[in-house]
Design a protein around this motif. Sequence first.
Motif, PDB file in Angstrom:
ATOM      1  N   ALA A  25      11.047 -12.715  23.543  1.00 46.53           N
ATOM      2  CA  ALA A  25      11.801 -11.851  22.631  1.00 46.53           C
ATOM      3  C   ALA A  25      11.208 -11.890  21.229  1.00 46.53           C
ATOM      4  N   ALA A  26      10.749 -13.069  20.804  1.00 42.35           N
ATOM      5  CA  ALA A  26      10.131 -13.191  19.483  1.00 42.35           C
ATOM      6  C   ALA A  26       8.861 -12.349  19.408  1.00 42.35           C
ATOM      7  N   LYS A  27       8.078 -12.372  20.466  1.00 39.08           N
ATOM      8  CA  LYS A  27       6.843 -11.579  20.484  1.00 39.08           C
ATOM      9  C   LYS A  27       7.157 -10.093  20.420  1.00 39.08           C
ATOM     10  N   ASP A  28       8.243  -9.686  21.049  1.00 36.30           N
ATOM     11  CA  ASP A  28       8.660  -8.286  20.969  1.00 36.30           C
ATOM     12  C   ASP A  28       9.013  -7.895  19.533  1.00 36.30           C
ATOM     13  N   LYS A  29       9.431  -8.894  18.754  1.00 40.45           N
ATOM     14  CA  LYS A  29       9.780  -8.650  17.358  1.00 40.45           C
ATOM     15  C   LYS A  29       8.566  -8.753  16.431  1.00 40.45           C
ATOM     16  N   GLY A  30       7.416  -9.111  16.991  1.00 40.69           N
ATOM     17  CA  GLY A  30       6.195  -9.117  16.199  1.00 40.69           C
ATOM     18  C   GLY A  30       5.682 -10.470  15.748  1.00 40.69           C
ATOM     19  N   TYR A  31       6.248 -11.558  16.266  1.00 40.22           N
ATOM     20  CA  TYR A  31       5.721 -12.867  15.884  1.00 40.22           C
ATOM     21  C   TYR A  31       5.720 -13.821  17.077  1.00 40.22           C
ATOM     22  N   THR A  32       4.871 -14.838  17.003  1.00 43.47           N
ATOM     23  CA  THR A  32       4.781 -15.869  18.035  1.00 43.47           C
ATOM     24  C   THR A  32       5.083 -17.225  17.409  1.00 43.47           C
ATOM     25  N   PRO A  33       6.085 -17.942  17.882  1.00 47.76           N
ATOM     26  CA  PRO A  33       6.341 -19.285  17.349  1.00 47.76           C
ATOM     27  C   PRO A  33       5.079 -20.142  17.436  1.00 47.76           C
TER      28      PRO A  33
END
Length: 307
Positions: A25-33
């Motif tokens: 979900a984070a990647k869908d928002k444009g970032y990778t933890p």
Amino acid sequence: MSARILDGVAIAGEIKQELAGKVSAAKDKGYTPGLAVVLVGDVAASQIYVRSKIKTCGELGIYSELHTPPSTVTTEELLDLVAQLNLRDEIDGILIQLPLPDHVDTSKLLEAVDPRKDVDGFHPINAGRLLSGAPKSEVLAPCTPAGIMEVLERSGIPVAGQRAVVLGRSNIVGKPIAAMLINASATVTVCHSKTKGIADYTREADILVAAIGRSGFVTADMVRPGATIIDVGINRITGEAEFEKFFSADQARREGFLKRGSTIIGDVDPAAFAISSAYTPVPGGVGALTIAMLMSNTVKAAAMRRA
């Protein structure tokens, strides 16, 4: 009725599965933890732990990088590395693998980590937030205590109103788990090496957390029948006499002991588990949760920084 085994491996698997979804979900928002691990020197045990952490990052889709300064590195050089990592936006978590060489100022280094990236939960600001009872979603808590709370919650073991006794007062486990249990409305007693009559306290516990670092310290006569036992200890037995003391009837354990020349035991005598209602085994209990909670803190830190 036999005691229920609280399977840390299975619970860690549940948490990792949930985290994989959050990372996606984070990647869908444009970032990778992202997690940066600092491993100083060539301590074999630390290298094993770090490899497991890096591997788990890969499995969950978390970006990771490993920094390996030599054992001769100075405190100032490490402070400079931490300062660089603090400034990098793609790094959400910074983990400094302990122990550090004796000449390094560990406290100074841990306090130099940006509290927002302190995925070990050791920074005084994060410790203060935990102690003040800040919402769980807003706190980066130490990984092992956080794992203990996950075991209790996911196993349906009540905490509110229960009598909890913590053996050990370390900053890594004892103090933070005591704070977490208090925040969850347990009545908490902390015992340590200077406590007189420890058994008088442990026999009153509904939840007993053993984190004292002594093989089989908690014996059956120290446990209230029906209590929940959380064994945090990881101690290595290499002597035949000590093995016989704790595992004389455990044939499977004996075969492993003869093959490897050692076995692992927690801070609780296995005989004490039989009178409990539930317990975490060693291995396969709390230890399995530590890396999962590190990943959880990394994903949480990434989300908090971008909120």
